[in-house]
Design an enzyme around this catalytic site. Structure first.
Site, PDB file in Angstrom:
ATOM      1  N   LEU A  95     -34.330  -9.734   1.129  1.00 25.78           N
ATOM      2  CA  LEU A  95     -35.628  -9.218   1.037  1.00 25.78           C
ATOM      3  C   LEU A  95     -35.925  -8.742   2.337  1.00 25.78           C
ATOM      4  CD1 LEU A  95     -37.472 -12.036  -1.218  1.00 25.78           C
ATOM      5  CD2 LEU A  95     -36.903  -9.924  -1.609  1.00 25.78           C
ATOM      6  N   LYS A 152     -19.870  -8.528 -11.950  1.00 30.32           N
ATOM      7  CA  LYS A 152     -19.700  -7.828 -10.796  1.00 30.32           C
ATOM      8  C   LYS A 152     -20.919  -6.856 -10.752  1.00 30.32           C
ATOM      9  CE  LYS A 152     -18.181  -6.370  -7.031  1.00 30.32           C
ATOM     10  NZ  LYS A 152     -18.435  -6.771  -5.615  1.00 30.32           N
ATOM     11  N   CYS A 183     -19.944  -0.060  -1.791  1.00 26.62           N
ATOM     12  CA  CYS A 183     -20.235  -0.933  -2.889  1.00 26.62           C
ATOM     13  C   CYS A 183     -21.499  -0.754  -3.748  1.00 26.62           C
ATOM     14  CB  CYS A 183     -19.799  -2.485  -2.720  1.00 26.62           C
ATOM     15  SG  CYS A 183     -18.194  -2.624  -2.030  1.00 26.62           S
ATOM     16  N   ASP A 193       1.003  -1.225   0.045  1.00 25.18           N
ATOM     17  CA  ASP A 193      -0.004   0.011   0.092  1.00 25.18           C
ATOM     18  C   ASP A 193       0.919   1.200  -0.002  1.00 25.18           C
ATOM     19  OD1 ASP A 193      -3.364   0.185   0.986  1.00 25.18           O
ATOM     20  OD2 ASP A 193      -2.008   2.166   0.712  1.00 25.18           O
TER      21      ASP A 193
HETATM   22  C1  UDX Z   1     -22.035  -6.076  -1.073  1.00 30.27           C
HETATM   23  C2  UDX Z   1     -22.300  -7.481  -1.727  1.00 30.27           C
HETATM   24  O1  UDX Z   1     -23.016  -8.111  -1.205  1.00 30.27           O
HETATM   25  C3  UDX Z   1     -21.094  -8.015  -2.169  1.00 30.27           C
HETATM   26  O2  UDX Z   1     -21.275  -9.306  -2.757  1.00 30.27           O
HETATM   27  C4  UDX Z   1     -20.100  -7.213  -2.907  1.00 30.27           C
HETATM   28  O3  UDX Z   1     -19.043  -7.775  -2.922  1.00 30.27           O
HETATM   29  C5  UDX Z   1     -19.733  -5.674  -1.998  1.00 30.27           C
HETATM   30  O4  UDX Z   1     -21.077  -5.181  -1.972  1.00 30.27           O
HETATM   31  P1  UDX Z   1     -21.689  -5.327   1.393  1.00 30.27           P
HETATM   32  O5  UDX Z   1     -22.093  -4.022   0.758  1.00 30.27           O
HETATM   33  O6  UDX Z   1     -20.435  -5.474   2.060  1.00 30.27           O
HETATM   34  O7  UDX Z   1     -21.748  -6.440   0.079  1.00 30.27           O
HETATM   35  O8  UDX Z   1     -22.904  -5.581   2.337  1.00 30.27           O
HETATM   36  P2  UDX Z   1     -24.330  -6.217   2.218  1.00 30.27           P
HETATM   37  O9  UDX Z   1     -24.270  -7.376   3.084  1.00 30.27           O
HETATM   38  O10 UDX Z   1     -24.483  -6.709   0.737  1.00 30.27           O
HETATM   39  O11 UDX Z   1     -25.460  -5.031   2.378  1.00 30.27           O
HETATM   40  C6  UDX Z   1     -25.351  -3.853   1.584  1.00 30.27           C
HETATM   41  C7  UDX Z   1     -26.306  -3.122   2.019  1.00 30.27           C
HETATM   42  O12 UDX Z   1     -27.704  -3.528   1.966  1.00 30.27           O
HETATM   43  C8  UDX Z   1     -26.245  -2.808   3.576  1.00 30.27           C
HETATM   44  O13 UDX Z   1     -26.552  -1.433   3.776  1.00 30.27           O
HETATM   45  C9  UDX Z   1     -27.419  -3.508   4.102  1.00 30.27           C
HETATM   46  O14 UDX Z   1     -28.148  -2.726   5.399  1.00 30.27           O
HETATM   47  C10 UDX Z   1     -28.552  -3.706   3.118  1.00 30.27           C
HETATM   48  N1  UDX Z   1     -29.402  -4.316   3.088  1.00 30.27           N
HETATM   49  C11 UDX Z   1     -29.000  -5.800   2.585  1.00 30.27           C
HETATM   50  C12 UDX Z   1     -30.913  -4.362   3.193  1.00 30.27           C
HETATM   51  O15 UDX Z   1     -31.271  -3.158   3.428  1.00 30.27           O
HETATM   52  N2  UDX Z   1     -31.686  -5.493   3.067  1.00 30.27           N
HETATM   53  C13 UDX Z   1     -31.245  -6.602   2.968  1.00 30.27           C
HETATM   54  O16 UDX Z   1     -32.227  -7.695   2.845  1.00 30.27           O
HETATM   55  C14 UDX Z   1     -29.796  -7.037   2.916  1.00 30.27           C
END
Ligand code: UDX
Length: 441
Positions: free
Chosen positions: A252, A206, A262, A31
Site C-alpha cells: 500500500l 500465480k 513480472c 542454460d
Molecule cells: C513480484 C511479486 O511480489 C512476487 O511474488 C512475484 O513472484 C514476482 O513479482 P517483484 O516484481 O520482484 O515481485 O517485486 P515487488 O517487490 O513485488 O515490487 C513490484 C513493483 O511494485 C516494484 O516496482 C515496486 O516498486 C512496486 N511497489 C511495490 C509499489 O509501488 N508499492 C508497493 O507498496 C509495493
C-alpha cells in the site's frame, strides 16, 4: 535427497537451483547461454541478488550444485526437471513460450526414465497441458513415464532467497496427484502450507496473486491522487487501512507505481488471456492505466513547477525498478526519463546497482557516480527508486549545488516539511495539495 535439473539460470532458475541444493539435493543448472554458464562456473553471478553469490559458492564447493550448457549432462538421472526459462511478453501481451517449448522438447529427446517435469516459469493457464502434448508429440510414439506439475514461484527480486526458504505457501498443480506429492516432498523441510490442486488452477493462482498485488498498488495510487486534491496524507490513509486485518499493511505504498519483469508482463498476459476467451478485463485494464499514469503525473508536476522542461536539467535518483536489485526491466524510472527527454529535458542519473544495465538503454542520460553529482546544476531532482542510501542525503549540499531547488519525491521517501524549511519546492505523492510544492512561508 533428489537429483534435480533446473533449466534456465535467471533469477528464478538460479535461486531455485541454489536453494534446492542448499536443502541437500543434487542440482544441475542448465542454460543455453554459454557466457552466463562460464561466468557462473567462475563464481560470477548474472544478477545482483543479496546472498545469492554465497549460497551458490557454498553448494558448488560441496558438490551439490553444478552448471552446464549440455542437456544430456544436465538431465542425466534427473528425477525432476524444473523449467525456469523466460516467458517474455509478445506483441499483444501474450506470453512467448518458445523457450518453454525448447526445454520440453529437449527433455523428450533425452530422457528414457521416469521423470517429473515441473513448470516453474510463469506460464499462461493451460500451458501445463500444452507441455505434456509437446513432450508426447516429440516422443512420436516412444513411451515415456512422465508427468507435468505446475509449481509457480512467488519470489521477489531482492529477497528471492528468503522468499524461497520461508515461503507463505507452495502451490502445486497436476493431473496426477502422486506426481504433485513427489514434488511436495522437495519442500517438506520448509514447513509451510503446501497446496495441491489441478494444473490450471495452480497456474491461475500465480497470475491472480500478481495481478492482485498490482491492483493494490494501483488502488493506493488512485487514492493518493484523490488525497492530493482533498488535502489528505495517503501514507497515513494506508496506515489506517492496513490496521484492518482484512486489508493488511503491505503493498500500500503509493508512488511511481509498479515495474519489473513480472507485474507488467503478468497483468498484461492475464488481460490477454481474458480477452482471448471472450471476457473483458476492465479492472486489469484500469490497473494498468493507473500505473502508466503515475509516471506522467510526476513529469507534469515538474513541468508546472519549472514552467517548461525544455532545456532543463533534471536529476534522477534510482534506475532499478525497486531497491536491492540491479534489474531495470520495465522500471518506472526509465519511462519517466523518456517522458522528460521527449519534452526537451536533459537527464542526469545515478543508481547504486543498476548503472551497468542502464548504460546500454539510456544513451542520452549522463550517468553519475553519486547522488550529489546528479544534483549539481539540476533544475529539478526526482527520486524514482527508494534505495536506502538516498534516505539520509545531505540536503544542505544539494540545496547549494542545484540550479533551482525543486524536488519530486516519487516514493514519499523524504520529510517534506524539513525540505521546505531548507527552501526547496517539494512535491510528493498523495500528501495533500495544500502542502504539495509550496516552499515554507
Ligand atoms: C513480484 C511479486 O511480489 C512476487 O511474488 C512475484 O513472484 C514476482 O513479482 P517483484 O516484481 O520482484 O515481485 O517485486 P515487488 O517487490 O513485488 O515490487 C513490484 C513493483 O511494485 C516494484 O516496482 C515496486 O516498486 C512496486 N511497489 C511495490 C509499489 O509501488 N508499492 C508497493 O507498496 C509495493
Amino acid at each position: 535427497m533428489s537429483r534435480i535439473c533446473v533449466i534456465g539460470t535467471g533469477y528464478v532458475g538460479l535461486v531455485t537451483g541454489a536453494c534446492f541444493a542448499d536443502l541437500g539435493n543434487t542440482v544441475v543448472c542448465l542454460d543455453v547461454d554459454e557466457t552466463r554458464i562460464n561466468r557462473l562456473k567462475s563464481g560470477i553471478m548474472p544478477i545482483y541478488e543479496p546472498g545469492l553469490e554465497q549460497i551458490v559458492d557454498q553448494n558448488v564447493r560441496h558438490g551439490r550444485l553444478s552448471f552446464t550448457t549440455d542437456y544430456p549432462e544436465a538431465l542425466k538421472n534427473a528425477e525432476f526437471a524444473f523449467i525456469a526459462v523466460g516467458t517474455p511478453s509478445g506483441v499483444d501481451g501474450e506470453a512467448d513460450l518458445q523457450y518453454v517449448r525448447q526445454a520440453a522438447e529437449s527433455i523428450a529427446d533425452l530422457v528414457e526414465w521416469p521423470i517429473i517435469v515441473v513448470n516453474k516459469s510463469t506460464v499462461p493457464v493451460g500451458t501445463g497441458d500444452w507441455v505434456a502434448e509437446v513432450i508426447t508429440r516429440r516422443r512420436n510414439g516412444r513411451p515415456l513415464d512422465f508427468n507435468v506439475v505446475s509449481n509457480p514461484e512467488f519470489l521477489r527480486e531482492g529477497s528471492a532467497i528468503l522468499d524461497f526458504m520461508s515461503p507463505d505457501r507452495v502451490v502445486l498443480g497436476s493431473l496426477h496427484r502422486e506426481a504433485a506429492e513427489k514434488v511436495a516432498r522437495l519442500y517438506l523441510s520448509l514447513r509451510c502450507p503446501i497446496m495441491i490442486t489441478d494444473l490450471r488452477t495452480a497456474e491461475m493462482v500465480k497470475y491472480a496473486s500478481n495481478a492482485f498485488l498490482a491492483t493494490r498498488i494501483s488502488f493506493i495510487n488512485e487514492i493518493a491522487n484523490i488525497c492530493e486534491e482533498l488535502g489528505a496524507d495517503v501514507r497515513e490513509v494506508a496506515r489506517g487501512m492496513g490496521l484492518d486485518k482484512r486489508i493488511g499493511p503491505s503493498f500500500l505504498d503509493a508512488g511511481l507505481g509498479w515495474g519489473g519483469s513480472c507485474f507488467p508482463k503478468d497483468v498484461k498476459a492475464l488481460a490477454h488471456m481474458a480477452v482471448l476467451h471472450g471476457t473483458h478485463p476492465q479492472l486489469l485494464q484500469a490497473v494498468m492505466d493507473i500505473n502508466r499514469n503515475q509516471r506522467r503525473r510526476v513529469v507534469v508536476k515538474l513541468r508546472r513547477a519549472l514552467g517548461t522542461l525544455d532545456q532543463k536539467v533534471i536529476g534522477v535518483l534510482g534506475l532499478s525498478f525497486k531497491p536491492n536489485t540491479d534489474d531495470i526491466r520495465e522500471a518506472p524510472a526509465l519511462e519517466v526519463i523518456h517522458l522528460l527527454e521527449n519534452e526537451g529535458a536533459s537527464v542526469r542519473a545515478y543508481d547504486p546497482q543498476a548503472m551497468q544495465a542502464a548504460a546500454s538503454v539510456l544513451p542520452r542520460v549522463r550517468l553519475c557516480e553519486t547522488a550529489y553529482e546528479v544534483a549539481e546544476g539540476a533544475d529539478g531532482l526526482l527520486l524514482a527508486t527508494e534505495w536506502n542510501e538516498f534516505k539520509q542525503l545531505d540536503f544542505g549540499i544539494i540545496r547549494q549545488t542545484m540550479r533551482t531547488p525543486i524536488i519530486m519525491d516519487s516514493r514519499n521517501l523524504w520529510d517534506g516539511e524539513q525540505l521546505r524549511a531548507m527552501g526547496f519546492t517539494y512535491f510528493s505523492i498523495g500528501r495533500g495539495s495544500k502542502t504539495n510544492g509550496h516552499t515554507q512561508g
